[in-house]
Motif scaffolding. Structure first.
Motif, PDB file in Angstrom:
ATOM      1  N   GLY A 168     -61.657  10.006  -0.778  1.00 18.75           N
ATOM      2  CA  GLY A 168     -61.469  10.794  -1.992  1.00 18.75           C
ATOM      3  C   GLY A 168     -62.569  10.681  -3.015  1.00 18.75           C
ATOM      4  N   GLN A 171     -64.756  15.393  -4.195  1.00 17.07           N
ATOM      5  CA  GLN A 171     -63.767  16.459  -4.057  1.00 17.07           C
ATOM      6  C   GLN A 171     -64.399  17.770  -3.614  1.00 17.07           C
ATOM      7  OE1 GLN A 171     -61.052  16.856  -7.286  1.00 17.07           O
ATOM      8  NE2 GLN A 171     -60.223  18.789  -6.590  1.00 17.07           N
ATOM      9  N   SER A 190     -65.262  16.425   1.968  1.00 12.56           N
ATOM     10  CA  SER A 190     -64.069  16.408   1.127  1.00 12.56           C
ATOM     11  C   SER A 190     -62.802  16.431   1.981  1.00 12.56           C
ATOM     12  CB  SER A 190     -64.079  17.615   0.186  1.00 12.56           C
ATOM     13  OG  SER A 190     -62.863  17.698  -0.526  1.00 12.56           O
ATOM     14  N   TYR A 192     -60.024  17.272   0.683  1.00 11.64           N
ATOM     15  CA  TYR A 192     -59.167  18.256   0.033  1.00 11.64           C
ATOM     16  C   TYR A 192     -59.163  19.604   0.753  1.00 11.64           C
ATOM     17  CZ  TYR A 192     -59.243  14.970  -3.890  1.00 11.64           C
ATOM     18  OH  TYR A 192     -59.128  13.859  -4.678  1.00 11.64           O
ATOM     19  N   GLY A 446     -57.237  12.381  -3.022  1.00 11.87           N
ATOM     20  CA  GLY A 446     -57.522  12.940  -1.707  1.00 11.87           C
ATOM     21  C   GLY A 446     -56.830  12.236  -0.567  1.00 11.87           C
TER      22      GLY A 446
END
Length: 465
Positions: A168, A171, A190, A192, A446
């Motif tokens: 994490g 991002q 990332s 995410y 994340g």
């Protein structure tokens, strides 16, 4: 102050040139001195380690008492002073530090002897509901690198090599989900935006980078591995070691990752943002060796007493290096099983945890207060083969929602089977609802949580022994 855009190429070129220098040189003299100390001290006998810890603990207690108002208040309330500490056996007389103490008044637990210019504000991940804010100093930077690198070397780490990260720290955006740090030769992907749809882009970037090492959250690496196996890409990426941390590692995750990366060793460590306790697996066994020079480890039951070998206890740690916000007898909320204080495989006189079972929040609660860990559910068969991800959500004792992110071949039969088998494993004091969802959100850092626990946990600590 932001640089004018015309200077960005110059800055980036400098970063690449500076990053080409050996990390040990760039890290500084303090990092190198600590690395030399650790290379020798890790082989000390138990008595010499105890002497070192006793001296360091005494110094930290005096430092906190003299410079941190919150500790002075705690100790005066308990009727104790630094003079009452003489041996390691005296430490249990000092009060435990709860997260709520620092949450309530961070100023009271910040050292008055450290210049504000030397303080860096950080927060925990907020797994207890509210993140805990605290301060590090410049010491934490080189100290953490020195200990991490010393432990990673047990797993085969080599400095100044290409590393892919799925954590994490970065991002990004849907269009820019990767970032290269030339100072550490790390390519950050990332967590995410890793999805079934974006997988081909992620995989192609990772393939072109050809990392020697991967650092990842276990959940992110598990999902990436599922996608790799689904697309028939197993064995294409050939890292030497995959370093896992920051989450509980389950056996089924290790098995799945190993299938996707058959040439890689899987190596793990336990740590946290507070930097009060740190344990790595060693060269020979997959158990956590807690560095006795990083912090002092206690494993306590709900009454604050040491647990015997083989029993679950809460990890309580005292940092030897945090001068901004000292952590003395800090209750982490993490649970572990003590295996001993010596590893016969590697020869180190370190406290050994056979398993870190995760946080107190990683339990489901029945209507009668019975606690069920995810490990106890024993998810080792083909039950979730047609599911990309799953998550248990609970906000009421006894009631659980199991969220499924289904794959294309998922059917009504899969749904019914999962509902029946998981209901049976949870027991009659649970009511389970199984639902399919389009997305399971990550945490702000994340991470992916297998159990999203929203029940009040104040009373749960009293039931764990």
């Amino acid at each position: 102050m932001r640089l004018p855009s015309i200077l960005y190429p110059v800055e980036q070129a400098f970063r690449y040139l500076y990053g080409a220098l050996p990390f040990s040189w760039r890290a500084g003299a303090q990092y190198r001195r600590l690395r030399r100390f650790l290379s020798e001290a890790q082989w000390w006998d138990a008595e010499r380690i105890r002497e070192w810890q006793t001296e360091r603990l005494g110094w930290m207690i005096r430092y906190a008492y003299e410079n941190v108002p919150g500790y002075r208040h705690l100790y005066e309330k308990a009727g104790i002073t630094p003079a009452d500490f003489g041996t390691l056996e005296d430490l249990p007389a000092f009060p435990l530090l709860e997260k709520s103490f620092v949450q309530t008044d961070i100023r009271a637990f910040t050292s008055r002897s450290v210049s504000p210019r030397n303080l860096t504000y950080l927060t925990t991940g907020g797994s207890t509901g509210v993140p805990v804010g605290f301060y590090h100093t410049r010491v934490n930077r080189w100290m953490e690198d020195a200990f991490m690198h010393a432990g990673w070397e047990w797993g085969g780490w080599i400095p100044d090599q290409k590393t892919l990260t799925l954590r994490g720290w970065f991002q990004g955006t849907p269009k820019r989900f990767f970032w290269y740090n030339p100072l550490r030769r790390e390519l950050h992907l990332s967590t995410y935006y890793l999805t079934v749809e974006t997988y081909p882009q992620y995989f192609q970037i990772a393939k072109q980078f050809a990392p020697l090492f991967i650092q990842a959250y276990p959940s992110a690496m598990t999902f990436f591995s599922r996608l790799i196996l689904e697309r028939g890409d197993a064995g294409v990426l050939q890292p030497r070691v995959i370093f896992l941390a920051s989450e509980t590692i389950y056996p089924w995750q290790r098995e799945l990752i190993a299938r996707a990366f058959p040439t890689a060793r899987i190596f793990a460590h336990y740590g946290h943002t507070e930097q009060a306790g740190l344990g790595h697996w060693c060269e020979y066994i997959d158990q956590y060796h807690f560095w006795p020079f990083y912090g002092y480890l206690e494993l306590l039951d709900s009454q604050g007493n040491p647990v015997p070998l083989g029993q679950v206890g809460e990890i309580v740690v005292t940092s030897f290096w945090n001068y901004g916000t000292p952590w003395i007898r800090y209750r982490t909320g993490d649970l572990g099983i003590l295996a001993g204080n010596f590893c016969s495989a590697c020869g180190r006189n370190f406290p050994i945890l056979s398993n870190v079972q995760g946080r107190i929040q990683e339990f489901l609660i029945s209507q009668y207060g019975r606690l069920v860990s995810f490990t106890a559910l024993n998810v080792h068969n083909d039950l979730f083969d047609h599911v990309w991800q799953f998550q248990f959500y609970q906000d009421t004792p006894g009631k659980v929602t199991l969220k499924l992110l289904p794959r294309s071949e998922f059917s009504k039969n899969d749904l019914n089977r999962i509902q029946q088998e998981m209901s049976s494993k949870l027991g009659e004091d649970f009511s389970l609802e199984t639902v399919c969802v389009e997305q399971i959100p990550l945490t702000p850092r994340g991470k992916f949580k297998v159990i999203e626990q929203k029940c009040s946990l104040d009373w749960i600590k009293e039931t764990i022994e």
